[in-house]
Structures are given as C-alpha cells and as structure tokens.
Design a protein around this motif. Sequence first.
Motif, short mmCIF file in Angstrom:
data_model
loop_
_atom_site.label_atom_id
_atom_site.label_comp_id
_atom_site.label_asym_id
_atom_site.label_seq_id
_atom_site.Cartn_x
_atom_site.Cartn_y
_atom_site.Cartn_z
N PRO A 1 0.93 -1.01 -0.30
CA PRO A 1 -0.10 -0.11 0.35
C PRO A 1 0.77 1.02 0.75
CG PRO A 1 -0.25 -1.00 2.28
CD PRO A 1 0.71 -2.05 1.03
N LEU A 2 0.27 1.92 -0.82
CA LEU A 2 0.86 3.09 -0.56
C LEU A 2 0.71 4.32 0.80
CD1 LEU A 2 -0.61 5.24 -3.77
CD2 LEU A 2 1.20 3.91 -3.42
N LYS A 3 1.50 4.86 1.44
CA LYS A 3 2.04 5.17 2.75
C LYS A 3 1.66 6.53 2.74
CE LYS A 3 4.90 1.75 4.97
NZ LYS A 3 4.74 1.29 3.21
N CYS A 4 0.31 7.27 3.06
CA CYS A 4 0.04 8.88 3.73
C CYS A 4 0.78 9.37 4.80
CB CYS A 4 -1.34 8.02 3.43
SG CYS A 4 -1.90 7.65 1.56
N LEU A 5 1.01 10.78 4.17
CA LEU A 5 0.80 11.53 5.38
C LEU A 5 -0.15 12.47 5.04
CD1 LEU A 5 1.94 12.36 7.80
CD2 LEU A 5 3.87 13.30 6.62
N ILE A 6 -1.26 13.20 6.37
CA ILE A 6 -2.29 13.71 6.42
C ILE A 6 -1.48 15.23 6.78
CG2 ILE A 6 -4.43 14.94 6.64
CD1 ILE A 6 -5.17 11.64 6.47
N VAL A 7 -1.40 16.29 6.58
CA VAL A 7 -1.26 17.65 7.40
C VAL A 7 -1.80 18.46 7.30
CG1 VAL A 7 0.87 19.13 7.41
CG2 VAL A 7 1.76 16.80 6.23
N ASP A 8 -2.66 18.68 8.04
CA ASP A 8 -3.85 19.65 8.02
C ASP A 8 -4.01 20.28 9.60
OD1 ASP A 8 -6.76 20.88 7.68
OD2 ASP A 8 -5.94 19.74 5.80
N ASP A 9 -4.27 21.57 9.92
CA ASP A 9 -4.15 21.62 11.05
C ASP A 9 -5.85 22.42 11.72
OD1 ASP A 9 -5.36 24.23 9.98
OD2 ASP A 9 -4.42 25.77 11.02
N GLU A 10 -6.52 21.15 10.78
CA GLU A 10 -8.25 21.33 11.23
C GLU A 10 -8.69 19.84 11.46
OE1 GLU A 10 -10.33 22.80 8.03
OE2 GLU A 10 -9.19 24.54 7.62
N PRO A 11 -9.32 19.97 12.54
CA PRO A 11 -9.78 18.56 12.87
C PRO A 11 -10.86 17.44 11.30
CG PRO A 11 -9.54 19.40 15.25
CD PRO A 11 -9.35 20.81 13.45
N VAL B 1 0.27 6.80 7.68
CA VAL B 1 0.76 6.85 8.37
C VAL B 1 0.55 7.24 9.45
CG1 VAL B 1 3.35 6.93 8.68
CG2 VAL B 1 1.94 5.27 7.08
N GLY B 2 0.70 8.84 9.26
CA GLY B 2 0.74 9.86 10.52
C GLY B 2 -0.41 10.83 10.00
N ILE B 3 -0.70 11.54 11.17
CA ILE B 3 -2.17 12.89 10.72
C ILE B 3 -0.95 14.30 11.59
CG2 ILE B 3 -3.50 14.07 11.73
CD1 ILE B 3 -4.97 10.95 10.97
#
Length: 236
Positions: free
Chosen positions: A2-12, A31-33
């Motif tokens: 699977p493609l490993k994804c990282l979410i970068v956003d300051d809105e929950p 993988v992370g938020i």
Amino acid sequence: MPLKCLIVDDEPIAQNIVKGFIADTPNLETVGICDNAMEALKLLQEYSIDVLFLDIEMPKITGLSFLKTLPQPPATIITTAYREFALDGFELNVVDYLLKPFSFERFLKAINKIHNTRIDKLSVVSKTKTYEYFKIDRKNIKVNYDDIFFIQGLSNYVKIYLKDKHLVVYHKLMDLEKLLPQEQFLRIHKSYIIAIDKIKAYGNDYIEILDHQLSIGNTYKECFFKKITDMDGDSI
C-alpha cells in the motif's frame, strides 16, 4: 504494497475526512496525521512516505512554503479551501489540487494519477535496472540487487549487507527504499529493508537473514505478512 500516506492539516474535521477516504481506498494506509509542518518533517525523516496530503494555510509556515524546503518530496496532493494558490501548487509539481470540500470521487481521481505514474515508473525500472552504483571512498561501486541481503539505516548512513561483507554508504534509508525494486525488496522496520528472497525464517515479530535476526516493526507487519502470503500463495 500500500501507498503510505501522511496528512498535514490543522483542521481536525479535514483530517478525519481525508483519513476516512484513505481507509475506504484499497492499497492506501495512513502513517501519520500532523497539525503543522514541523511535525510532518519529523515523520518524513523517519518513514518513507509515498503520498503527502498537504493543507496550505497552517501555523508557522504555509504548506507551499514547507513543500519548497523538501529536496525530494513525496507525491503531493494539496487540500485547501483557497483556489487562488492553484498555480503556485502546480509550479511545485504537485499531483493534484483538491478544493475543500471535495468528494470521495474527486479524491479517487487524484489517487489514480499517482497510481498511474507509479506503475509507469516501476515498469521502466523493472525492465532496465538490476543494479545501483554507490559512492564509497571516492569510487562509485556497482552493487547488483541480487547480491543484497538486507540494508540497515543509521541516521544519514546505511549498511548494505552482502553475503560475506557489508558496505557503509552515505545515504538515507527512506531515499534508498524508493530506488529499489518493490517486487524484490521490502521495508520491515524503520531501520531495515530486506531482500524478500533472502529470508531464511520468520516469526510473528522477526525475520532471520544471514546470521541476523531482524525485528519487524508494528507499522510494517501487515504489509510484510500480506507480501509473504501473496508470494507463497499460502501462509507458512
């Protein structure tokens, strides 16, 4: 794998929407938020991230400014409420630009762009590359992929273990992971990449290769056992 994804956003709310879309899409995993770019930088240094979902308006540094600091950014999908930054994003070679609120269908369209590009690159690599040159003591030394047993990451260096010796190379493990053919190599830990066909034995949380016992990290277990099962046709 699977493609490993990282979410970068300051809105929950935005974080949860993207996380849910990833969970509903085959061959993607979160993988992370992160709430800000500094948290994201730490994870990008620790893990090999395939897809970066990046908001623009965030504390301390904007998403686009952060993207400019990355020498080799992952495939990046901008997620923002601001249409006016689209041109800036595409000048930074982002894969797609999703305007909030976006639908699951629009999300899938962006992911398909990444899959298509990735398949094309893997096809070219698998047909043409069977080796890599590594700079060691002012020489570029050829190392055949078939001769590699496993690779250990040590900060900005790696140890490449061959049958009777190892090579110390100035290289980051996460960058090396992107160079190696994925049908032949697999990351099993934040510190280890192994050649799949060189595994002598494995258990629930380790593998044996050469005379070494290497731990399987919790983050990588699902991918490891799926890969082994797919290759063998059945679990051992």
